[in-house]
Design a protein around this motif. Sequence first.
Motif, PDB file in Angstrom:
ATOM      1  N   ARG A 141       0.798  -1.110  -0.047  1.00 45.16           N
ATOM      2  CA  ARG A 141      -0.126   0.118  -0.144  1.00 45.16           C
ATOM      3  C   ARG A 141       1.028   1.191  -0.138  1.00 45.16           C
ATOM      4  O   ARG A 141       0.497   2.289  -0.848  1.00 45.16           O
ATOM      5  CB  ARG A 141      -0.860  -0.101   1.282  1.00 45.16           C
ATOM      6  N   ARG A 142       1.938   1.307   0.865  1.00 53.08           N
ATOM      7  CA  ARG A 142       2.669   2.340   0.860  1.00 53.08           C
ATOM      8  C   ARG A 142       3.642   2.887  -0.149  1.00 53.08           C
ATOM      9  O   ARG A 142       4.003   3.698  -0.733  1.00 53.08           O
ATOM     10  CB  ARG A 142       3.081   2.525   2.497  1.00 53.08           C
ATOM     11  N   PHE A 143       4.537   1.523  -0.454  1.00 56.41           N
ATOM     12  CA  PHE A 143       5.617   1.759  -1.326  1.00 56.41           C
ATOM     13  C   PHE A 143       5.246   1.256  -2.484  1.00 56.41           C
ATOM     14  O   PHE A 143       6.110   1.246  -3.483  1.00 56.41           O
ATOM     15  CB  PHE A 143       6.842   1.169  -0.572  1.00 56.41           C
ATOM     16  N   GLY A 144       4.051   0.679  -2.959  1.00 56.58           N
ATOM     17  CA  GLY A 144       3.565   0.051  -4.033  1.00 56.58           C
ATOM     18  C   GLY A 144       4.459  -1.198  -4.560  1.00 56.58           C
ATOM     19  O   GLY A 144       4.403  -1.335  -5.696  1.00 56.58           O
ATOM     20  N   TRP A 145       4.995  -2.065  -3.427  1.00 56.21           N
ATOM     21  CA  TRP A 145       5.479  -3.159  -3.990  1.00 56.21           C
ATOM     22  C   TRP A 145       4.548  -4.277  -4.528  1.00 56.21           C
ATOM     23  O   TRP A 145       3.214  -4.207  -4.062  1.00 56.21           O
ATOM     24  CB  TRP A 145       6.244  -3.734  -2.638  1.00 56.21           C
ATOM     25  N   ASP A 146       4.906  -5.338  -5.211  1.00 58.85           N
ATOM     26  CA  ASP A 146       4.303  -6.510  -5.587  1.00 58.85           C
ATOM     27  C   ASP A 146       4.403  -7.421  -4.413  1.00 58.85           C
ATOM     28  O   ASP A 146       5.177  -7.644  -3.529  1.00 58.85           O
ATOM     29  CB  ASP A 146       4.932  -7.149  -7.008  1.00 58.85           C
ATOM     30  N   VAL A 147       3.270  -8.141  -4.252  1.00 57.35           N
ATOM     31  CA  VAL A 147       2.821  -9.045  -3.305  1.00 57.35           C
ATOM     32  C   VAL A 147       4.100 -10.124  -3.107  1.00 57.35           C
ATOM     33  O   VAL A 147       4.527 -10.427  -2.167  1.00 57.35           O
ATOM     34  CB  VAL A 147       1.651  -9.821  -3.280  1.00 57.35           C
ATOM     35  N   GLY A 148       4.209 -10.566  -4.311  1.00 58.81           N
ATOM     36  CA  GLY A 148       5.522 -11.665  -4.317  1.00 58.81           C
ATOM     37  C   GLY A 148       6.806 -11.043  -3.916  1.00 58.81           C
ATOM     38  O   GLY A 148       7.478 -11.818  -3.056  1.00 58.81           O
ATOM     39  N   ASP A 149       7.108 -10.109  -4.398  1.00 58.18           N
ATOM     40  CA  ASP A 149       8.487  -9.182  -3.935  1.00 58.18           C
ATOM     41  C   ASP A 149       8.426  -9.058  -2.432  1.00 58.18           C
ATOM     42  O   ASP A 149       9.279  -8.922  -1.666  1.00 58.18           O
ATOM     43  CB  ASP A 149       8.720  -7.938  -4.826  1.00 58.18           C
ATOM     44  N   ALA A 150       7.185  -8.625  -1.869  1.00 65.26           N
ATOM     45  CA  ALA A 150       7.033  -8.082  -0.505  1.00 65.26           C
ATOM     46  C   ALA A 150       7.298  -9.448   0.205  1.00 65.26           C
ATOM     47  O   ALA A 150       8.196  -9.454   1.365  1.00 65.26           O
ATOM     48  CB  ALA A 150       5.756  -7.701  -0.030  1.00 65.26           C
ATOM     49  N   GLY A 151       6.865 -10.547  -0.008  1.00 63.41           N
ATOM     50  CA  GLY A 151       6.984 -11.731   0.625  1.00 63.41           C
ATOM     51  C   GLY A 151       8.397 -12.453   0.579  1.00 63.41           C
ATOM     52  O   GLY A 151       9.031 -12.805   1.571  1.00 63.41           O
ATOM     53  N   ILE A 152       9.079 -12.163  -0.695  1.00 65.74           N
ATOM     54  CA  ILE A 152      10.647 -12.781  -0.792  1.00 65.74           C
ATOM     55  C   ILE A 152      11.526 -11.889   0.171  1.00 65.74           C
ATOM     56  O   ILE A 152      12.349 -12.415   1.037  1.00 65.74           O
ATOM     57  CB  ILE A 152      10.849 -12.463  -2.351  1.00 65.74           C
ATOM     58  N   ALA A 199      10.307   4.754   9.329  1.00 65.35           N
ATOM     59  CA  ALA A 199      11.308   4.459   7.976  1.00 65.35           C
ATOM     60  C   ALA A 199      10.690   5.249   6.910  1.00 65.35           C
ATOM     61  O   ALA A 199       9.497   4.977   6.729  1.00 65.35           O
ATOM     62  CB  ALA A 199      11.369   3.058   7.724  1.00 65.35           C
ATOM     63  N   PRO A 200      11.339   6.116   6.282  1.00 64.50           N
ATOM     64  CA  PRO A 200      11.117   6.875   5.107  1.00 64.50           C
ATOM     65  C   PRO A 200      10.956   5.843   4.030  1.00 64.50           C
ATOM     66  O   PRO A 200      10.630   6.308   2.735  1.00 64.50           O
ATOM     67  CB  PRO A 200      12.031   7.703   5.047  1.00 64.50           C
ATOM     68  N   ASN A 201      11.537   4.819   4.054  1.00 70.91           N
ATOM     69  CA  ASN A 201      11.482   3.985   2.645  1.00 70.91           C
ATOM     70  C   ASN A 201      11.449   2.553   2.966  1.00 70.91           C
ATOM     71  O   ASN A 201      11.721   2.091   4.027  1.00 70.91           O
ATOM     72  CB  ASN A 201      12.845   4.479   1.842  1.00 70.91           C
ATOM     73  N   ALA A 202      11.276   1.796   1.927  1.00 67.57           N
ATOM     74  CA  ALA A 202      10.972   0.184   2.102  1.00 67.57           C
ATOM     75  C   ALA A 202      12.213  -0.320   2.431  1.00 67.57           C
ATOM     76  O   ALA A 202      12.014  -1.215   3.482  1.00 67.57           O
ATOM     77  CB  ALA A 202      10.585  -0.244   0.741  1.00 67.57           C
ATOM     78  N   GLY A 203      13.560   0.017   2.147  1.00 63.87           N
ATOM     79  CA  GLY A 203      14.747  -0.355   2.599  1.00 63.87           C
ATOM     80  C   GLY A 203      14.751  -0.590   3.936  1.00 63.87           C
ATOM     81  O   GLY A 203      15.061  -1.456   4.839  1.00 63.87           O
ATOM     82  N   LEU A 204      14.742   0.679   4.522  1.00 64.13           N
ATOM     83  CA  LEU A 204      14.725   0.824   6.160  1.00 64.13           C
ATOM     84  C   LEU A 204      13.746   0.117   6.702  1.00 64.13           C
ATOM     85  O   LEU A 204      14.099  -0.408   7.943  1.00 64.13           O
ATOM     86  CB  LEU A 204      14.769   2.252   6.405  1.00 64.13           C
ATOM     87  N   PHE A 205      12.537   0.076   6.144  1.00 65.35           N
ATOM     88  CA  PHE A 205      11.296  -0.551   6.779  1.00 65.35           C
ATOM     89  C   PHE A 205      11.674  -2.247   7.180  1.00 65.35           C
ATOM     90  O   PHE A 205      11.532  -2.461   7.982  1.00 65.35           O
ATOM     91  CB  PHE A 205      10.092  -0.457   6.024  1.00 65.35           C
ATOM     92  N   VAL A 206      12.159  -2.768   5.954  1.00 65.92           N
ATOM     93  CA  VAL A 206      12.604  -4.037   5.966  1.00 65.92           C
ATOM     94  C   VAL A 206      13.713  -4.212   7.189  1.00 65.92           C
ATOM     95  O   VAL A 206      13.805  -5.161   7.702  1.00 65.92           O
ATOM     96  CB  VAL A 206      13.039  -4.592   4.549  1.00 65.92           C
ATOM     97  N   PHE A 207      14.748  -3.288   7.182  1.00 65.87           N
ATOM     98  CA  PHE A 207      15.825  -3.363   8.231  1.00 65.87           C
ATOM     99  C   PHE A 207      15.312  -3.505   9.567  1.00 65.87           C
ATOM    100  O   PHE A 207      15.614  -4.142  10.367  1.00 65.87           O
ATOM    101  CB  PHE A 207      16.919  -2.395   8.152  1.00 65.87           C
ATOM    102  N   PHE A 208      14.510  -2.625   9.828  1.00 70.90           N
ATOM    103  CA  PHE A 208      13.914  -2.426  11.304  1.00 70.90           C
ATOM    104  C   PHE A 208      12.924  -3.454  11.682  1.00 70.90           C
ATOM    105  O   PHE A 208      12.963  -3.814  12.706  1.00 70.90           O
ATOM    106  CB  PHE A 208      13.107  -1.041  11.496  1.00 70.90           C
TER     107      PHE A 208
END
Length: 462
Positions: free
Chosen positions: A263-274, A328-337
């Motif tokens: 929803r926030r960063f426009g990722w695909d469901v498959g990419d989010a899961g991986i 986190a301002p971006n998806a990468g930092l969100f995944v890190f935290f």
Amino acid sequence: MGAFKMAEKTSAARAWYAVVLLGALYIVAFIDRMILGLLVEPLKADLHVSDTQISLLIGFNFAIFYSIVGVPLGWMSDRANRRNLILISTLLWTACTFFSGLSTAFWLLCALRLGVAVGEAALSPSAMSLIGDLFPRESRAGPTTLYMCFGAFGATAAYLFGGIVVRMLEHFPLVLPGHGVLSPWRVVLFAVASPALVLTALLYFTMREPQRVQAVHEPAEPTLFLAWTAPRWRPLVYLFIAGATAQAITIGLSAWAPTYLVRRFGWDVGDAGIFLGLSTMIGGLTGMAFSPSLTERWTRSGRADALPLVLLGGACVGMAGALGAVLAPNAGLFVFFYALSAFGVMGTGLLLMVAIQLVALPRMRGELMAVCLVLNSLLAMGCGPFIVTLFAKWLGHGALQPGFAAVALICGPIAIALILAGRAGYVVLLREADGVAQTRPVEPVQNTSVPPPSITSVTPLT
């Protein structure tokens, strides 16, 4: 002498084989349990449900029935044939997961998820009881850690496995004659149910029920559980609830993290899961290896309260990671935290299982494990995802950040306070257990006129 050593090696190999086989089942169980968090958006599109309904399906719906049957099944695991109990329950949850993929209505999916909860509730109490009989007391931390790490691997692999399946279906859609292309969420549920059938066959053909062991001072009367826990419940309950509320932070975050990335960063469901699966696997499994190692090192140095202190650190790191993810301002930092939160919290659940193996009488491990899992299910799975959606609706008008912050700021301080409250009592329990750690095989009663030893032979906790 040579034959004795060979038999001892064979027995040890069989014990470790049993741990690996039970752990493999735990992987599948956790994948089946967690996978719906990845499938929120496809489920909403097909079944026309709200975020609140999804949170109840993922969390409270599963948790309440898991809790209702958890204690009775834990009681059975201390008395019945544990291998057969696992066989029956595994077939139940596998069938319910498979048929969940055929659901055409939300109520039907809810009903089948109840079956998954009932089936999975028997596995871990029975597995903990089996491990306690397969290994001597001083050697149980290793197999218990390995078993719990298998579960953590399943929890982290759920999104990774589901993401890979979703990505594959984008290129190779599955077509069912007369029904057209199957929705990816249905295929994912079919896929995650299948491995349990192979593992069930291996369990049936290659594993036997071991002989139970009993503590020298352990009474055999039916009131054993209440007699032992009555003067000792306080530190155990404090630590169980503390672990569950800490777990609620990461489970609440995990249940909605894929949806948040979509929803926030426009990722695909498959990419989010991986990506979430890989990051949690790295962070969570590292935390589960680090926590018991640090606990053992501190304990050997003379810190009898090492386990509560490591729990405390894990809860603090888990809360900090969740708050970092909110900011986190971006998806990468969100995944890190997100991975940092998993690193802190996933070890807390493991340490509770180790604590049960260390302080409980042998014929109570299944019941105590069930109590721990019931509290974890109600508070972590039942409340974690729901708190996120509740505060997202109240404060964020659907945005998930306020929900992530709320679950961290509510559950984190509660866990910290309870760990501190139970710290001294745990030390007393551990020292008491060290004094009555002798074990012997359970033998048939030859003279029923001789009363069993009394629980009063063990110094009560004050």
